[in-house]
Design a protein around this motif. Sequence first.
Motif, PDB file in Angstrom:
ATOM      1  N   GLY A  20       0.802  -1.215   0.000  1.00 39.71           N
ATOM      2  CA  GLY A  20       0.000   0.000   0.000  1.00 39.71           C
ATOM      3  C   GLY A  20       0.835   1.264   0.000  1.00 39.71           C
ATOM      4  N   THR A  21       2.113   1.140   0.345  1.00 41.10           N
ATOM      5  CA  THR A  21       3.009   2.298   0.326  1.00 41.10           C
ATOM      6  C   THR A  21       3.760   2.426  -0.996  1.00 41.10           C
ATOM      7  OG1 THR A  21       4.937   1.088   1.209  1.00 41.10           O
ATOM      8  CG2 THR A  21       3.358   1.966   2.805  1.00 41.10           C
ATOM      9  N   ARG A  22       3.568   1.474  -1.900  1.00 38.88           N
ATOM     10  CA  ARG A  22       4.272   1.481  -3.185  1.00 38.88           C
ATOM     11  C   ARG A  22       3.361   1.977  -4.303  1.00 38.88           C
ATOM     12  NH1 ARG A  22       8.694  -2.072  -2.760  1.00 38.88           N
ATOM     13  NH2 ARG A  22       9.317  -1.209  -4.789  1.00 38.88           N
ATOM     14  N   THR A  23       3.942   2.205  -5.470  1.00 39.45           N
ATOM     15  CA  THR A  23       3.208   2.724  -6.629  1.00 39.45           C
ATOM     16  C   THR A  23       3.072   1.633  -7.680  1.00 39.45           C
ATOM     17  OG1 THR A  23       4.116   4.931  -6.245  1.00 39.45           O
ATOM     18  CG2 THR A  23       3.189   4.491  -8.438  1.00 39.45           C
ATOM     19  N   PRO A  24       1.869   1.449  -8.263  1.00 39.05           N
ATOM     20  CA  PRO A  24       1.730   0.456  -9.341  1.00 39.05           C
ATOM     21  C   PRO A  24       2.796   0.646 -10.410  1.00 39.05           C
ATOM     22  CG  PRO A  24      -0.424   1.245  -8.684  1.00 39.05           C
ATOM     23  CD  PRO A  24       0.581   2.088  -7.934  1.00 39.05           C
ATOM     24  N   GLY A  25       3.401  -0.465 -10.816  1.00 39.02           N
ATOM     25  CA  GLY A  25       4.505  -0.428 -11.763  1.00 39.02           C
ATOM     26  C   GLY A  25       5.851  -0.616 -11.104  1.00 39.02           C
ATOM     27  N   ASP A  26       5.897  -0.461  -9.767  1.00 44.28           N
ATOM     28  CA  ASP A  26       7.164  -0.647  -9.054  1.00 44.28           C
ATOM     29  C   ASP A  26       7.634  -2.096  -9.154  1.00 44.28           C
ATOM     30  OD1 ASP A  26       7.210   1.958  -8.265  1.00 44.28           O
ATOM     31  OD2 ASP A  26       6.820   1.587  -6.135  1.00 44.28           O
ATOM     32  N   ALA A  27       8.938  -2.257  -9.326  1.00 47.50           N
ATOM     33  CA  ALA A  27       9.542  -3.586  -9.243  1.00 47.50           C
ATOM     34  C   ALA A  27       9.694  -3.950  -7.775  1.00 47.50           C
ATOM     35  CB  ALA A  27      10.894  -3.602  -9.947  1.00 47.50           C
ATOM     36  N   LEU A  28       9.397  -5.202  -7.455  1.00 44.97           N
ATOM     37  CA  LEU A  28       9.442  -5.658  -6.070  1.00 44.97           C
ATOM     38  C   LEU A  28      10.686  -6.496  -5.827  1.00 44.97           C
ATOM     39  CD1 LEU A  28       5.681  -6.628  -5.740  1.00 44.97           C
ATOM     40  CD2 LEU A  28       6.767  -4.430  -5.210  1.00 44.97           C
ATOM     41  N   GLY A  29      11.019  -6.685  -4.583  1.00 46.04           N
ATOM     42  CA  GLY A  29      12.229  -7.416  -4.225  1.00 46.04           C
ATOM     43  C   GLY A  29      12.077  -8.917  -4.373  1.00 46.04           C
ATOM     44  N   SER A  30      13.086  -9.610  -3.913  1.00 45.51           N
ATOM     45  CA  SER A  30      13.124 -11.072  -4.017  1.00 45.51           C
ATOM     46  C   SER A  30      12.307 -11.722  -2.909  1.00 45.51           C
ATOM     47  CB  SER A  30      14.573 -11.549  -3.916  1.00 45.51           C
ATOM     48  OG  SER A  30      15.078 -11.273  -2.610  1.00 45.51           O
ATOM     49  N   ALA A  55      -4.453 -13.031  -7.059  1.00 46.00           N
ATOM     50  CA  ALA A  55      -5.459 -11.985  -6.832  1.00 46.00           C
ATOM     51  C   ALA A  55      -5.278 -10.804  -7.779  1.00 46.00           C
ATOM     52  CB  ALA A  55      -5.377 -11.504  -5.383  1.00 46.00           C
ATOM     53  N   GLY A  56      -4.240 -10.849  -8.605  1.00 43.87           N
ATOM     54  CA  GLY A  56      -4.007  -9.769  -9.549  1.00 43.87           C
ATOM     55  C   GLY A  56      -3.374  -8.537  -8.959  1.00 43.87           C
ATOM     56  N   VAL A  57      -2.808  -8.677  -7.747  1.00 47.17           N
ATOM     57  CA  VAL A  57      -2.154  -7.529  -7.118  1.00 47.17           C
ATOM     58  C   VAL A  57      -0.753  -7.340  -7.696  1.00 47.17           C
ATOM     59  CG1 VAL A  57      -1.361  -6.527  -4.928  1.00 47.17           C
ATOM     60  CG2 VAL A  57      -3.485  -7.856  -5.015  1.00 47.17           C
ATOM     61  N   ILE A  58      -0.068  -8.450  -7.956  1.00 49.38           N
ATOM     62  CA  ILE A  58       1.282  -8.382  -8.514  1.00 49.38           C
ATOM     63  C   ILE A  58       1.381  -9.284  -9.743  1.00 49.38           C
ATOM     64  CG2 ILE A  58       2.253  -7.988  -6.209  1.00 49.38           C
ATOM     65  CD1 ILE A  58       3.392 -10.880  -6.365  1.00 49.38           C
ATOM     66  N   ALA A  59       2.394  -9.037 -10.553  1.00 53.81           N
ATOM     67  CA  ALA A  59       2.772  -9.952 -11.639  1.00 53.81           C
ATOM     68  C   ALA A  59       4.061 -10.637 -11.195  1.00 53.81           C
ATOM     69  CB  ALA A  59       2.995  -9.183 -12.941  1.00 53.81           C
ATOM     70  N   TRP A  60       4.142 -11.944 -11.395  1.00 53.23           N
ATOM     71  CA  TRP A  60       5.302 -12.716 -10.926  1.00 53.23           C
ATOM     72  C   TRP A  60       5.751 -13.645 -12.050  1.00 53.23           C
ATOM     73  CZ3 TRP A  60       5.108 -16.965  -6.572  1.00 53.23           C
ATOM     74  CH2 TRP A  60       6.426 -17.387  -6.293  1.00 53.23           C
ATOM     75  N   GLU A  61       6.865 -13.303 -12.654  1.00 47.13           N
ATOM     76  CA  GLU A  61       7.415 -14.115 -13.728  1.00 47.13           C
ATOM     77  C   GLU A  61       8.890 -14.369 -13.437  1.00 47.13           C
ATOM     78  OE1 GLU A  61       6.755 -12.319 -17.496  1.00 47.13           O
ATOM     79  OE2 GLU A  61       4.571 -12.146 -17.221  1.00 47.13           O
ATOM     80  N   GLY A  62       9.185 -15.580 -13.022  1.00 48.45           N
ATOM     81  CA  GLY A  62      10.556 -15.907 -12.654  1.00 48.45           C
ATOM     82  C   GLY A  62      11.006 -15.068 -11.478  1.00 48.45           C
ATOM     83  N   ARG A  63      12.115 -14.352 -11.661  1.00 50.54           N
ATOM     84  CA  ARG A  63      12.609 -13.493 -10.584  1.00 50.54           C
ATOM     85  C   ARG A  63      12.010 -12.098 -10.610  1.00 50.54           C
ATOM     86  NH1 ARG A  63      19.147 -14.720 -10.123  1.00 50.54           N
ATOM     87  NH2 ARG A  63      18.967 -16.978  -9.716  1.00 50.54           N
ATOM     88  N   ASP A  64      11.237 -11.786 -11.645  1.00 47.52           N
ATOM     89  CA  ASP A  64      10.661 -10.450 -11.785  1.00 47.52           C
ATOM     90  C   ASP A  64       9.289 -10.383 -11.117  1.00 47.52           C
ATOM     91  OD1 ASP A  64      12.846  -9.594 -13.261  1.00 47.52           O
ATOM     92  OD2 ASP A  64      11.968 -10.285 -15.152  1.00 47.52           O
ATOM     93  N   LEU A  67       4.369  -4.668  -9.020  1.00 46.56           N
ATOM     94  CA  LEU A  67       3.082  -4.295  -8.448  1.00 46.56           C
ATOM     95  C   LEU A  67       2.157  -3.830  -9.574  1.00 46.56           C
ATOM     96  CD1 LEU A  67       1.335  -3.807  -5.938  1.00 46.56           C
ATOM     97  CD2 LEU A  67       2.295  -1.497  -5.814  1.00 46.56           C
ATOM     98  N   LEU A  68       1.016  -4.509  -9.738  1.00 47.55           N
ATOM     99  CA  LEU A  68       0.078  -4.167 -10.803  1.00 47.55           C
ATOM    100  C   LEU A  68      -0.943  -3.113 -10.383  1.00 47.55           C
ATOM    101  CD1 LEU A  68      -0.714  -7.719 -12.260  1.00 47.55           C
ATOM    102  CD2 LEU A  68       0.864  -5.993 -13.164  1.00 47.55           C
TER     103      LEU A  68
END
Length: 294
Positions: A20-30, A55-64, A67-68
């Motif tokens: 909730g403190t991040r912006t859509p499009g931000d890359a997330l950590g490991s 739930a469609g909150v994030i996209a998760w592809e491999g290590r990437d 935040l959607l």
Amino acid sequence: MSRENRTLKAAVNAALDHLGTRTPGDALGSEADLAARLSISRTTARGVLAHLAGAGVIAWEGRDKTLLRAPCPEDRFAPEETAPAQERAEARFLEWILRTDLAPGARINETDLARQIKVPTATVRDLLLNFRTSGLIEKNPNKHWTFLGFTRDYAVEMCDMRELIERAALACLTADPAHPSLPEIREMERLHIALLARDDSAMSEFPALDARFHRIVCEAANNRFFDEFSHRISIIVHYHYQWNKRDEITRNRAAIREHLSVIQAILQGDSNAARGFFDDHLTTARKTLLASMT
């Protein structure tokens, strides 16, 4: 519900607070970063990520991981799904107190109560022992307890202490524009608006919501003694309110509106207004409680 499921759901809620403190499009950590941030295992972290991706909150592809969208209240698990066993037992006990019309002098049997709220008798005994410290219940022989009711002097002293603690807690909450309790305050806004829009038959749900609101305020101070007092006072106040049904719907709707004034001032960052509205609410709560004893 298994302990593992509760752990996962609590971790999902904690992850949502962070997102909730991040912006859509931000890359997330490991996964390791998430595990360290939430103090969970990597296995649980993977479960959290899988849930958020589903739930469609994030996209998760491999290590990437990206935040959607911003989290919304519907993404969260309810408190009863994430609380430890002791807290869930306390919640059931509080609900039983709220829903059962007990007059002063009513007797409670440990075994019967354990069956009604579906927890072990030993847990019920612990709950009653904790509640006895409030001075409103006494232990009798043969696993029986008695509700004593309370006097006007007791009620005045209790209100004095409640106002002292909750005002201090609200000051902690409003002093920090990024306070970690703000996601819960936003959820409170949604729940209050939704309840206010429903018909009068739904007003019986307010006491539990009221207890949760005041508990969130107290927890914002991060003071264990505030938390303990908040829990006990919610039982005492709402037990007495529920036993006295006079003007219940009218006063519950009025209290919802007072809560919303406080909540929205907090979310707008207007600390002076929040404290003013909260003082008004505490004054109303005191008058309501004392009037209910007449």
